[in-house]
Design an enzyme around this catalytic site. Structure first.
Site, PDB file in Angstrom:
ATOM      1  CD  GLU A  66      -2.403   1.199   2.602  1.00 37.68           C
ATOM      2  OE1 GLU A  66      -2.257   0.225   3.786  1.00 37.68           O
ATOM      3  OE2 GLU A  66      -3.187   2.201   3.004  1.00 37.68           O
ATOM      4  CG  ASP A  77      -0.091   1.735   6.335  1.00 37.66           C
ATOM      5  OD1 ASP A  77       0.765   1.111   6.229  1.00 37.66           O
ATOM      6  OD2 ASP A  77      -0.455   2.835   5.625  1.00 37.66           O
ATOM      7  CG  ASP A  93      -4.477   2.428   8.605  1.00 37.21           C
ATOM      8  OD1 ASP A  93      -4.683   1.713   7.582  1.00 37.21           O
ATOM      9  OD2 ASP A  93      -3.965   3.448   8.299  1.00 37.21           O
ATOM     10  CG  ASP A 153      -7.617   4.486   4.726  1.00 39.95           C
ATOM     11  OD1 ASP A 153      -8.865   4.302   4.634  1.00 39.95           O
ATOM     12  OD2 ASP A 153      -7.045   5.622   4.617  1.00 39.95           O
TER      13      ASP A 153
END
Ligand code: 0RA
Length: 632
Positions: free
Chosen positions: A424, A497, A499, A501
């Site tokens: 990402e 990541d 998180d 997203d």
């Protein structure tokens, strides 16, 4: 004399039989991981389902007990208890201690689940349990016998009176054999729900005594209810079409309904065993479906003279179908022995479905029009997709089939020791490129979010730059051109990541893989990288923690103070750290993505990525935690 020596010989085979199971459990139940553990349950439940299919049983209860053991209780005839003349053992003990003995008793007529795909018999469950108690309710009495690791612990005794019949088996799997002996209630519930759909009229209950969770399944509609369940959150076209017919080859049962989605969800079964590789029944169904729709469309001038016939693919876009056949002597073939080989079933299904579906369309012209309209749209999309794909391929050819510019490929050309990290963001991509092992690790950075393929057709998917780059990098092609033999890497590692997203991008990628590169997932090539959540250090000493427990443990090790960093993104790590913590094959931990249950996985993607908002909202609020580590 002769009888005596026979008796001795029999006894030896018995002993060899079960010790062989304990020595090489994989030969009998596939694996000793969670899949193998649950296999023990299916073995007993299959026997109970057989009693139900024979009309002797209408209720099956499965309990995970508080102490971690498991009980299957059915109200069938009960395993016979009288003495077996030759062996001197009771029938019950024979069933529980002789491999494949189950089928030798009672009538062999009728269709059977047990003894099918993995059917190894209840004796295997006994061999692999540290404790097993069998209770038989039969002839007004409760009979009981206990076992440990396949050996009886005392005689078969009458322990009470009863006015019911049935079999109750409680077992505790052997911790010496299994990696873990913890049963997963969700896995059990999914399987029992499926069996309840396939055996209409039977009631199946599941209780998890560890926390009081309960389910009860009973479907008068059988697989018709199954199709309704799968299509619950979908925009459907017309009613569920249903046919059940007994022919000389066996029992044929089909339920289907079209939707306005793009995915095909076709599940096939033979004697309640999921035939994931399809087989003769599926071939017969597909042939009949294509033929009947084309014939109907031409006859009613829904297809014009100049129009080409609808193809087998066109008539399956947006289709949800269950094909369930039952036959006396099923032959399972294929790589995973899950492909029905009985040729007579092809014609049986084809004939039954041709006739029934033509009749249905004739009687429901509105459904007919809707279905043909949908297939026609699929045909037009297919042509657009082919044009788009040809463009992609032609472009590739013009550029000498060049790999995408942002791919940093590995130097090894041997797929067996090559892996690709799908990363990402450009900044993490940059670190990964610097930190990697250039010989074996390729890096493909993805910019932003990729297209949600659940809501797009092939032509749009192929127009998406990020997806196109990924397809070319993987080398496998897409759609009709898909070829897993061309896969350029043994491992494709999704690195996002930790998180929201990151979780979203991971889900988008998994959806893409699941819908368009399913064999790549099925063969275990897709992995999820596990970057650390924390770095804890003091002076030269550094510990990376991958979860909260590890963080707690790590903090104990620093007596003279420490510094702590919580990683919010991969971009915060320098190339060396990224290599050390996440990419180095000798120390990293990767999660391998598996498809435990195709229907459950379909449902997850459908709910998460499909067009309906309400079910998604419901799912996310009730599974907020699970979504983050998408446990398919
Ligand atoms: C052997 C013969 C018969 C039934 C069974 C086994 C049987 C096995 C299991 C395992 C769980 N539940 C079960 N129920 C039955 C035939 C019995 C007869 O002919 O009376």
């Amino acid at each position: 004399m002769a009888d005596n020596s026979n008796y001795g010989a029999d006894q030896i085979t018995v002993l060899e039989g079960l010790s062989a199971v304990r020595k090489r459990p994989g030969m009998y139940i596939g694996t000793t991981d969670v899949a193998g553990l649950h296999h023990l349950i299916w073995e007993i439940v299959d026997n109970a389902i057989d009693e139900a299919m024979g009309g002797y049983c209408d209720t099956i209860k499965v309990n995970i007990n508080k102490d971690g053991s498991l009980t299957v209780d059915d109200n069938g005839r009960g395993i016979p208890v009288e003495k077996h003349k030759k062996t001197g053992l009771s029938a019950l003990e024979t069933v529980l201690t002789v491999l494949h003995a189950g089928g030798k008793f009672g009538d062999n007529a009728g269709y059977k689940v047990s003894g099918g795909l993995h059917g190894v018999g209840v004796s295997v469950v006994n061999a692999l349990s540290v404790d097993l108690t069998a209770q038989v309710y039969r002839d007004g009495k409760i009979h009981e016998q206990k076992y440990s690791r396949g050996d009886s612990q005392g005689d078969l005794n009458v322990v009470g009176k009863t006015d019911r019949t049935g079999t109750v088996i409680t077992f505790y799997p052997d911790p010496d054999i299994f990696e873990s002996t913890e049963f997963n209630f969700q896995t059990i519930v999914n399987r029992l729900r499926q069996q309840a759909y396939l055996t209409k009229g039977v009631t199946i209950e599941a209780v998890d005594e560890r926390n009081g969770e309960k389910f009860k399944f009973h479907f008068e509609g059988g697989i018709k209810s199954y199709v309704r369940h799968i299509n619950k959150n979908k925009d459907s076209i017309g009613n569920v079409v249903y046919v059940e017919r007994e022919v000389k080859e066996g029992l044929v049962e089909i339920a289907l309904q079209y939707t306005n989605g793009y995915q095909e969800q076709l599940y096939s079964f033979a004697n309640n065993i999921h035939t994931t590789e399809g087989g003769m029944h599926v071939t017969g169904f597909k042939a009949a479906l294509t033929r009947t729709i084309n014939y109907y469309a031409r006859k009613n001038e829904l297809l014009k003279e100049k129009d080409e016939n609808l193809t087998a693919d066109d008539v399956r876009e947006g289709l949800t179908a269950i094909i369930s056949v039952k036959l006396a002597d099923p032959q399972f073939e294929g790589q995973t022995k899950s492909k029905l080989g009985n040729a007579e079933m092809r014609t049986a299904v084809e004939t039954v479905f041709n006739e029934a579906f033509a009749e249905y369309l004739g009687e429901h012209p509105n459904d007919g029009k809707g279905i043909v309209g949908k297939c026609h749209l699929a045909a037009r999309a297919r042509m657009a997709a082919r044009a788009a794909r040809d463009t992609v391929i032609r472009k590739g050819a013009l550029e000498g089939m060049t790999l995408p510019g942002k791919l940093a490929d590995c130097s090894s050309k041997d797929p067996a020791n090559s892996e690709i990290f799908i990363v990402e963001g450009d900044s993490a991509g940059g670190s990964a490129k610097q930190g990697r092992d250039r010989e074996t690790q390729a890096i493909l950075p993805l910019r932003g979010k990729i297209l949600n393929v659940e809501q797009a057709r092939m032509d749009r998917i192929l127009g998406n730059t990020e997806i196109k780059a990924l397809i070319i990098a993987l080398g496998v092609g897409i759609g009709e051109a898909f070829d897993i033999e061309k896969l350029r890497y043994d491992k494709a590692v999704i690195m996002t990541d930790a998180d929201v997203d990151g979780a979203h991008i991971r889900t988008l990628l998994l959806t893409l893989f699941y819908r368009y590169f399913k064999p790549v997932v099925e063969e275990g090539h897709i992995y999820i990288a596990q970057p650390p959540l924390y770095k804890i250090w003091h002076g030269k000493k550094i510990i990376y923690a991958y979860n909260e427990d590890q963080k707690k443990e790590a903090l104990k090790e620093f007596k003279n103070g420490h510094s702590l960093q919580r990683y919010k993104g991969l971009g915060e790590m320098n190339p060396e750290q990224l290599w050390e913590t996440t990419m180095d094959p000798s120390t990293r931990k990767l999660l391998r993505v598996t498809i435990e249950n195709a229907e459950a996985a379909d449902k997850v993607f459908d709910t998460l990525m499909g067009s309906e908002v309400l079910p998604r909202k419901k799912f996310i609020t009730s599974h907020a935690k699970k979504v983050a580590n998408l446990d398919i």
